[in-house]
Design an enzyme around this catalytic site. Structure first.
Site, PDB file in Angstrom:
ATOM      1  N   GLN A 133      50.301  30.652  31.583  1.00 22.24           N
ATOM      2  CA  GLN A 133      50.666  32.065  31.564  1.00 22.24           C
ATOM      3  C   GLN A 133      51.882  32.307  30.674  1.00 22.24           C
ATOM      4  OE1 GLN A 133      48.362  33.587  33.184  1.00 22.24           O
ATOM      5  NE2 GLN A 133      49.031  35.595  32.504  1.00 22.24           N
ATOM      6  N   HIS A 149      51.758  32.926  26.843  1.00 24.20           N
ATOM      7  CA  HIS A 149      51.428  34.237  26.261  1.00 24.20           C
ATOM      8  C   HIS A 149      52.658  34.841  25.581  1.00 24.20           C
ATOM      9  CE1 HIS A 149      47.307  34.907  27.362  1.00 24.20           C
ATOM     10  NE2 HIS A 149      47.521  34.581  28.608  1.00 24.20           N
ATOM     11  N   GLU A 153      48.910  40.556  38.640  1.00 29.69           N
ATOM     12  CA  GLU A 153      47.707  40.708  37.822  1.00 29.69           C
ATOM     13  C   GLU A 153      46.735  39.564  38.171  1.00 29.69           C
ATOM     14  OE1 GLU A 153      48.303  39.806  33.738  1.00 29.69           O
ATOM     15  OE2 GLU A 153      46.355  40.591  33.104  1.00 29.69           O
ATOM     16  N   HIS A 154      47.204  38.319  38.015  1.00 29.89           N
ATOM     17  CA  HIS A 154      46.428  37.145  38.423  1.00 29.89           C
ATOM     18  C   HIS A 154      47.079  36.532  39.652  1.00 29.89           C
ATOM     19  CE1 HIS A 154      46.005  37.268  33.930  1.00 29.89           C
ATOM     20  NE2 HIS A 154      44.737  37.072  34.217  1.00 29.89           N
ATOM     21  N   ASP A 200      39.694  33.950  32.424  1.00 25.72           N
ATOM     22  CA  ASP A 200      39.959  34.453  31.074  1.00 25.72           C
ATOM     23  C   ASP A 200      38.732  34.370  30.174  1.00 25.72           C
ATOM     24  OD1 ASP A 200      42.566  35.103  31.561  1.00 25.72           O
ATOM     25  OD2 ASP A 200      43.405  33.247  30.752  1.00 25.72           O
ATOM     26  N   HIS A 238      34.669  85.713  43.556  1.00 26.90           N
ATOM     27  CA  HIS A 238      33.947  84.584  44.134  1.00 26.90           C
ATOM     28  C   HIS A 238      33.122  85.070  45.333  1.00 26.90           C
ATOM     29  CE1 HIS A 238      36.542  82.090  41.656  1.00 26.90           C
ATOM     30  NE2 HIS A 238      36.004  80.983  42.122  1.00 26.90           N
TER      31      HIS A 238
END
Lengths: 437, 437
Positions: free
Chosen positions: A266, A269, A333-334, A368, A427
Site C-alpha cells: 500500500q 502507491h 478503503e481496504h 486490485d 395541484h
C-alpha cells in the site's frame, strides 16, 4: 540502534494514541474535505470556467493545458488514439500477459453480472443503462491496464453503449501500449490522450473534439478529483477519491511477514497509507521488524519509508471489541482481517469499509487485479456513504406511476387535502378536474 | 385579440422550433451547469469556508446567516426544535389531514420496501445502511410535509438510525406545525430551524450544535443546491436539483383541459417549466385555449403566466417517432403520457425521465403526494445519470474478498504478472511471499 520506523508502533493505551490516530483521521479527512487538502480548487475552477467560456476554443485549450501539465505538444487530430495504434498495441502485447488479462476480465465480468440489480422487476420502477460514460485512467510512466478493466467492464455489464477512455500522454507522448491493448480487447475504440482537469472539462462540457458524456468515473490525482467534485450534477460522478489506504486487523494468529508485505504494497502507491490494528503486542513488534527488513528490498525504499512514517502506524489494542470500534470509525478503503479462523466473525462486525479481505490468503493485490469487485473503492472516510464502483453505478432508474379512473377516485380527496395544506392550489385542481366528468 | 400565451404554441416544422427548444434546453442545462446559472457560487464557497475556518464559532455563524437570509434572530439553544413543540404540533394537527398523511406514509413505505435492494445476497457484496442522514425540507410560508415523507421514509426503510431534518425558520420564526407533526409521526426528533448554505455547512462539517451527518438529501433553492455540489465527497449527496419541470406527451386522445391543468400545476411552482409535445395540431390548440381559461382561475396568475411564457411551450410534431426522439433528448423530471391506450407502448420507448406518469388519470400530483415513489426526482437533464431518491440511496456496499491457500496458488502467477507490468513490485511481493511457505 533505533530505526526511523520505530515511531510508528504505538499502543492503544499510550496517552498519545488518540492524538496519533486523530491526526491520521484528520489527514484522511483533509484529503477529501472541502476547503482543506484542495489547495488548487480555485485553479481548477479557473480551468473549468475557461472551457465553459470558450466553447469554440476547446481544442486549443486542451493543447495548451496538455503542454502545461504533461509537457506534450499535441494537435487537435492527435488527441484521439488512432484505430491502428490500438490494433498494433493489441497485436504486440506479450501473450502470457494477454492470457492473464483475459482471465481477469472474465472474473470481473462474472462478479459484476452476478451483483447487477438492473434486471430488478417491479411495476413501479425501471432501470436503464446510462448512455455515454467517460473513464479516467491514471497514466504515470507505468501503465494501469487494471483500471480500464475495473471501470469499463462494470459499464459494459450495465449495458452502457458508448465508453470513452481518457488518459494523460505520459508514456512517450502517448498512452502505454498495454493500456491501449486492454481497451482494444474490450472493444473500446474511443480513447483520448488527455488527462487532468482539462480532460474532465472536455468530457463534461463537450465540444467538437469530444462529445460530452453523461457520467465520469475512475481514479486520478487532485486535478482530476477536484474537477470531478466541481462538475458533479452537470454530469454524473462516481465518487471523489484520495490516496489509497489499507488497514490490517492482525491478532496473534497473523503472520507478521505477510502483514508487513501488505503494508508495503500500500505504501508503495506513494502516497499510500498502511495501518495495522493488533490485539497482540508481540505480533505488532514482529510486524515492525519485518517491515524494517522488507522495506530494504523494495525499489523506492526512501519514499516508502517517508510515506510509512507520515501516513502509517501499528497500533496495539487491549481487546478486539475496542479494536473493532476504532475500525468502524476509521472506515478503511481496504480492510484486511488476518485473524485465523476468527476472521469471518470479525468481518461480520464491520459497518464501514470499502472492501474487506478475509483471511491470510487475501492480500489487497487479489482485489486490485483479480477477484472480481472493482478496485475503484471509496477512500478517506467516504465508505460511510460511497460504495465500490460497480455495474450498478452505470444504470439509473425511472419511477413508473399508472392510476386509472377508479384508483384516482378513491384517493382524490386525500391528495387534494395534502396539496392544499402546501398552498399548491393548481395541484389540487389537477386532481379535482378529473373528478368532474 | 391575441393572448400573451399565444406565443408558446409552436410547430415542430417551424424553423424556429429547434431554437425555441434549444433555448429551453440551454436554460435547463444552465440551471445545473457549472459556472452558469450559479451566480452565487463564490458567495456559497465563502460561507462554507467560514464554517471550515471557524469551527469554534459555528453557533454564531448559524445565528448570523439565519439573520441575514431568513431575518430571524435565534440563540444557539433555539436552533433545535424542542420535543414539546413537536408533540404539540402533532397533537393539534387536523385529524382528517393526519389520516391522509398516514395513508401517504403507508403507500410510500410499501413502495420503498418493495424496491429496496439492500437485502440482496451474494458472498462478494454486503449492503449496510448509512448511519446518519440529513434531510433538507424547503420552508416557504406554506409547509412541505410531503418532502419529509418522501425523504425520511426511504431512509427508514433502508435502516438509517439517525435522521436529522433541517428547514429554514420561515413560518413565524419556526417551522410550520404540519411539517413538525409529520416529523413526530415518523419518530424524527432531531429537527433544526436552519436552512440555506449555512444548514448544509453545519450538517457537513459538524459542530457542538449539530453532529455531522454522512449524507445530505432533499430539495432546496440555489443556496442549498450549490452548497450540496461543493460538499459532495466530504459527505454523500443525493443529487443537485433545479426548478421542477413537466413534459406532457398528448396525442389526439388527450383531454386538453386536463393537460392544461397539469401544466398549471407545474408552473405554479414558480419557477416551474411545463411543456407539451403533441402529434395533434387540434389538441395543441385546444390545450392553449384551456390554459388561457384556467390560468385566470388560479391564485397567482400573473407569476404563472410569466413562468409559462419564459419556461414553457406547446410543440406540435409530425409524428410520434420524431416526438419520442425529442422526449429522450429533453429528459424530463416528470413525464406524463396522455395518449389513451397507446400510453403504455410509448412509455416503453422512453430512455430518459425521472418519473413517467402513464394515462389520463395519473397527473403529477399523484406522484407528488401519494403513489409511493419519491417526489425528489432528477431535474434539468440529470435523469440521464441521476435516479429518483429511494431507499437504495441510503445504503452503501462493501466488497467481500476471501481467498484460501489453494485458490491463491492457482492465480498467483497471473496476479504477479499484472502487478509487475504496472511497476508495483511490492504488490507482486505480497503475493509471492505467500507462495514461499
Amino acid at each position: 540502534m533505533p530505526h526511523e520506523l520505530d515511531q510508528i508502533l504505538i499502543s492503544h493505551k499510550q496517552p498519545d494514541f488518540r492524538n496519533r490516530l486523530g491526526k491520521f483521521l484528520d489527514s484522511k479527512l483533509g484529503l477529501s474535505h472541502f476547503g482543506v487538502g484542495a489547495p488548487n480548487r480555485h485553479t481548477v475552477e479557473e480551468i473549468l470556467d475557461k472551457f465553459v467560456e470558450n466553447e469554440n476554443r476547446v481544442a486549443e485549450l486542451l493543447a495548451e493545458y496538455t503542454w502545461t501539465f504533461d509537457k506534450v505538444k499535441l494537435t487537435p487530430e492527435q488527441f484521439r488514439i488512432r484505430k491502428e495504434e490500438l490494433e498494433k498495441a493489441h497485436k504486440e502485447i506479450d501473450r502470457k500477459l494477454l492470457k492473464s488479462i483475459r482471465q481477469a476480465i472474465e472474473n470481473v465480468r462474472k462478479y459484476q453480472t452476478e451483483i447487477f440489480i438492473g434486471n430488478f422487476k417491479h411495476p413501479g420502477i425501471r432501470y436503464t443503462p446510462i448512455k455515454r460514460v467517460g473513464i479516467c485512467v491514471p497514466g504515470a510512466s507505468a501503465p494501469l491496464p487494471s483500471t480500464v478493466i475495473m471501470c469499463a467492464i462494470p459499464a459494459q455489464v450495465a449495458g452502457v453503449k458508448e465508453i470513452v477512455v481518457v488518459s494523460p500522454p505520459r508514456y512517450e507522448g502517448s498512452i502505454h501500449p498495454v493500456t491501449l491493448a486492454v481497451c482494444h480487447e474490450l472493444g473500446i475504440d474511443e480513447v483520448y490522450r488527455i488527462g487532468g482537469t482539462q480532460a474532465i472539462a472536455a468530457l463534461t462540457f463537450g465540444n467538437k473534439t469530444i462529445k460530452e458524456v453523461d457520467k465520469i468515473v475512475g481514479p486520478g490525482n487532485q486535478w482530476v478529483q477536484t474537477a470531478k467534485q466541481l462538475v458533479f450534477g452537470t454530469v454524473g460522478i462516481d465518487s471523489i477519491a484520495g490516496p489509497s489506504e489499507v488497514l490490517i486487523i492482525a491478532n496473534e494468529k497473523a503472520n507478521p511477514a505477510w502483514v508487513a508485505a501488505d503494508m508495503l504494497s500500500q505504501a508503495e502507491h506513494n502516497p499510500g497509507c498502511a495501518f495495522v490494528f493488533s490485539t497482540s503486542q508481540k505480533v505488532a513488534g514482529n510486524v515492525l521488524e519485518e517491515l524494517k527488513k522488507q522495506v530494504e528490498q523494495i525499489s523506492r525504499n526512501k519514499e516508502t519509508i517517508a510515506c510509512l512514517k507520515v501516513h502509517s502506524g501499528i497500533a496495539v489494542f487491549a481487546n478486539m471489541d475496542d479494536l473493532i470500534k476504532e475500525v468502524n470509525e476509521f472506515t478503511a478503503e481496504h480492510l484486511e482481517i488476518q485473524c485465523g479462523e476468527q476472521s469471518r466473525e470479525i468481518a461480520e462486525k464491520i459497518e464501514n469499509a470499502g472492501a474487506i479481505f478475509i483471511g491470510d490468503y487475501s492480500p489487497v493485490a487479489v482485489g486490485d487485479y483479480w477477484a472480481g469487485p472493482s478496485h475503484t473503492l471509496p477512500t478517506g472516510i467516504s465508505a460511510k456513504f460511497f460504495s465500490p464502483l460497480s455495474a450498478n453505478d452505470f444504470i439509473k432508474s425511472t419511477s413508473i406511476i399508472e392510476y386509472d379512473k377508479e384508483k384516482l377516485a378513491v384517493c382524490a380527496e386525500d391528495i387534494i387535502r395534502l396539496a392544499e395544506i402546501e398552498g399548491l392550489d393548481a395541484h389540487a385542481k389537477s386532481i379535482r378536474i378529473r373528478q368532474e366528468d
